[in-house]
Design an enzyme around this catalytic site. Structure first.
Site, PDB file in Angstrom:
ATOM      1  N   ASP A 132       0.850  -1.200   0.030  1.00 55.46           N
ATOM      2  CA  ASP A 132       0.040   0.164  -0.020  1.00 55.46           C
ATOM      3  C   ASP A 132       0.628   1.340  -0.055  1.00 55.46           C
ATOM      4  OD1 ASP A 132      -1.460  -2.117   0.822  1.00 55.46           O
ATOM      5  OD2 ASP A 132      -2.307  -0.962   2.641  1.00 55.46           O
ATOM      6  N   GLU A 181     -10.592  -2.305   4.171  1.00 57.87           N
ATOM      7  CA  GLU A 181      -9.290  -1.878   4.541  1.00 57.87           C
ATOM      8  C   GLU A 181      -9.132  -0.489   3.906  1.00 57.87           C
ATOM      9  OE1 GLU A 181      -6.909  -5.763   4.734  1.00 57.87           O
ATOM     10  OE2 GLU A 181      -6.867  -5.148   2.890  1.00 57.87           O
TER      11      GLU A 181
HETATM   12  C1  FRU Z   1      -4.175  -3.346   2.799  1.00 55.46           C
HETATM   13  C2  FRU Z   1      -3.385  -3.983   4.024  1.00 55.46           C
HETATM   14  C3  FRU Z   1      -3.485  -2.968   5.205  1.00 55.46           C
HETATM   15  C4  FRU Z   1      -2.651  -3.455   6.054  1.00 55.46           C
HETATM   16  C5  FRU Z   1      -1.285  -3.395   5.246  1.00 55.46           C
HETATM   17  C6  FRU Z   1      -0.358  -4.297   5.867  1.00 55.46           C
HETATM   18  O1  FRU Z   1      -3.370  -3.994   1.737  1.00 55.46           O
HETATM   19  O2  FRU Z   1      -3.795  -5.222   4.340  1.00 55.46           O
HETATM   20  O3  FRU Z   1      -5.143  -3.233   5.739  1.00 55.46           O
HETATM   21  O4  FRU Z   1      -2.469  -1.896   6.972  1.00 55.46           O
HETATM   22  O5  FRU Z   1      -1.947  -3.938   4.032  1.00 55.46           O
HETATM   23  O6  FRU Z   1       0.687  -4.443   4.965  1.00 55.46           O
END
Ligand code: FRU
Length: 483
Positions: free
Chosen positions: A24, A204
């Site tokens: 992300d 998310e």
């Molecule tokens: C989304 C996610 C988020 C989390 C991150 C961990 O891709 O699952 O919810 O903060 O990646 O790397």
């Protein structure tokens, strides 16, 4: 050119880290004339683990410079979050105008004897930078928000009038919790939003921002969860409504609404601090938690989308979010340009040069069967993008795009229904070695996928199946490397 960026499948004008794993985008912020991009990063390897915030900066969102890790993991991993400028020093932690605050999820975990990660808690924590966002120190009073949950993550913070607002995802409840604070350290819950739209997977990475259309201001809530094809694929959805500083309510529209119909546009968030009122700039991870771990790169893994401007547009009497790549990308990177105002295609037409790092644009009237373009193609493999009349759908087919066998979920066909009734279809497609971003009818449809062509597949071919299609305003531009 740096030798690091010549590896097979390495995109040449999309950001990717020199080595190791990326997912992300985090804390996107424009500050003192510089675009900062932080991102989920494993400093120690090319698989997901040891999450920290990697960091890159750009003057123009086209050329990027990678920096040292900005927020290092502690005994907790540093999951996704956002940044903001604490202009009034509400936190008491920013003693000069260079103060950038980051709110992130601190992930408390343990490893079992087989090294599997077991969640203990996800809480929200604060880090502060006093050097314009290059290095951060963790706040000693962390975590600042803990509800004893293992599914509580990805804070978005911003200032609304005199208060700070934080959105956090209650991931497995398919809800977003809203909090308010005066000092960024003490938070109280003020509302929740959720259980609407696609609730087939954990919610998310929420984001919330105002967008102006004409005289009206709407608030848009985006998040990452679900996919029109279900089945372990993930996409982003959005909601259009109002926000009063505490509560988000949606307009009476149909949901779910997906932002992008591909399989590799996820966890997108928008740039804070950009001053435009009618658009925001989003970047997203070009990946999918189901199969990106198996994608056939070695020393590095993961890439970021191009900067995508999102605007509101009324189509068929309803507001929709539409997207386009910022013009600066083509302005700065175009090399060779081939244009043709009209090509009548019956069966196939090869563009008179080959490339794996290019942009192609054309307009067609709806064909009676199907028509479009094949990219990254050799004699036996290709990625196909086009329109199928029978289904009234735009599609991208990567089932025979090259190496598709590394994960059974990868070979797939993406489809998206047209929203407008327009007889003409305009395609704008960005192809970059292992990335394809498609925009149809000025971004009313977006489809983004990774692909892994086997050889030096670089033919670009317009096609029209069992009918003649007039391809108008054809433009193909090879794009130079940013590395
Ligand atoms: C989304 C996610 C988020 C989390 C991150 C961990 O891709 O699952 O919810 O903060 O990646 O790397």
């Amino acid at each position: 050119m740096n030798t690091f960026y010549k590896e097979k499948y390495r995109p040449q004008y999309h950001y990717s880290p020199r080595i190791n794993w990326l997912n992300d985008p985090n804390g996107l912020i424009w500050h003192n004339g510089i675009f900062h991009m932080y991102y989920q990063y494993n400093p120690l390897g090319s698989q997901w683990d040891n999450m920290s915030w990697g960091h890159a900066t750009s003057n123009d969102l086209v050329f990027w410079k990678e920096h040292d890790v900005a927020i290092h993991m502690t005994k907790h991993m540093i999951f996704s979050g956002t940044t903001a400028i604490d202009v009034d020093n509400d936190s008491g932690l920013c003693h000069n105008e260079k103060g950038v605050v980051a709110m992130y999820t601190s992930f408390e975990y343990e490893r079992d004897k087989d090294d599997n990660i077991k969640a203990i808690a996800q809480h929200q924590s604060l880090a502060v930078s006093t050097d314009d966002g290059y290095t951060y120190k963790h706040y000693k009073g962390n975590p600042v928000l803990d509800i004893m949950s293992t599914e509580f993550r990805d804070p978005k913070i911003f200032k609304y009038q005199d208060n700070w607002v934080m959105l956090v995802s209650l991931a497995d409840q398919h809800k977003i919790a809203f909090y308010q604070s005066e000092d960024l350290k003490n938070w109280k819950e003020v509302s929740q939003f959720g259980n609407i739209g696609d609730t087939n997977s954990v919610w998310e990475c929420p984001d919330l921002f105002p967008l102006q259309i004409g005289e009206t201001t709407k608030w848009i809530l985006t998040l990452s969860a679900g996919h029109p094809q279900g089945n372990g694929y993930y996409a982003m959805q959005y909601f259009i409504g109002q926000f009063d500083g505490k509560r988000f309510t949606t307009d009476d529209l149909y949901y779910p609404r997906y932002l992008d119909f591909g399989k590799d546009f996820y966890a997108g968030i928008t740039y804070a601090n950009t001053k435009s009122e009618d658009y925001v700039i989003m970047m997203a991870w070009l990946g999918c938690h189901s199969y990106t771990k198996d994608t056939p790169t070695t020393t590095w893994r993961g890439a970021m989308s191009l900067p995508r401007e999102l605007r509101l547009k009324e189509i068929n009497n309803q507001l929709h979010l539409v997207g386009q790549v910022s013009d600066v990308v083509l302005d700065k990177l175009t090399e060779v340009c081939y244009t043709n105002s009209l090509i009548n295609v019956q069966d196939k037409f090869d563009i008179p040069f080959e490339s794996r790092s290019f942009y192609v644009e054309f307009e067609i009237s709806k064909p009676s069967t199907f028509a479009g373009v094949e990219v990254l193609s050799d004699d036996s493999h290709k990625t196909i993008i086009g329109y199928i009349s029978e289904k009234h759908e735009v599609f991208m087919d990567r089932t025979n795009s090259g190496n598709v066998s590394f994960n059974p979920q990868f070979p797939s066909m993406e489809t998206a229904p047209l929203i407008s009734a327009s007889e003409t279809l305009n395609f704008k497609i960005y192809v970059d070695h292992s990335v394809v971003e498609v925009f149809v009818n000025n971004g009313e449809i977006m489809i983004t996928d990774r692909v892994f062509p086997l050889k030096e597949a670089s033919k670009i071919t317009l096609f029209s199946n069992e009918c003649t299609t007039a391809f108008r305003k054809v433009s193909v531009r090879t794009l130079k490397s940013i590395w």
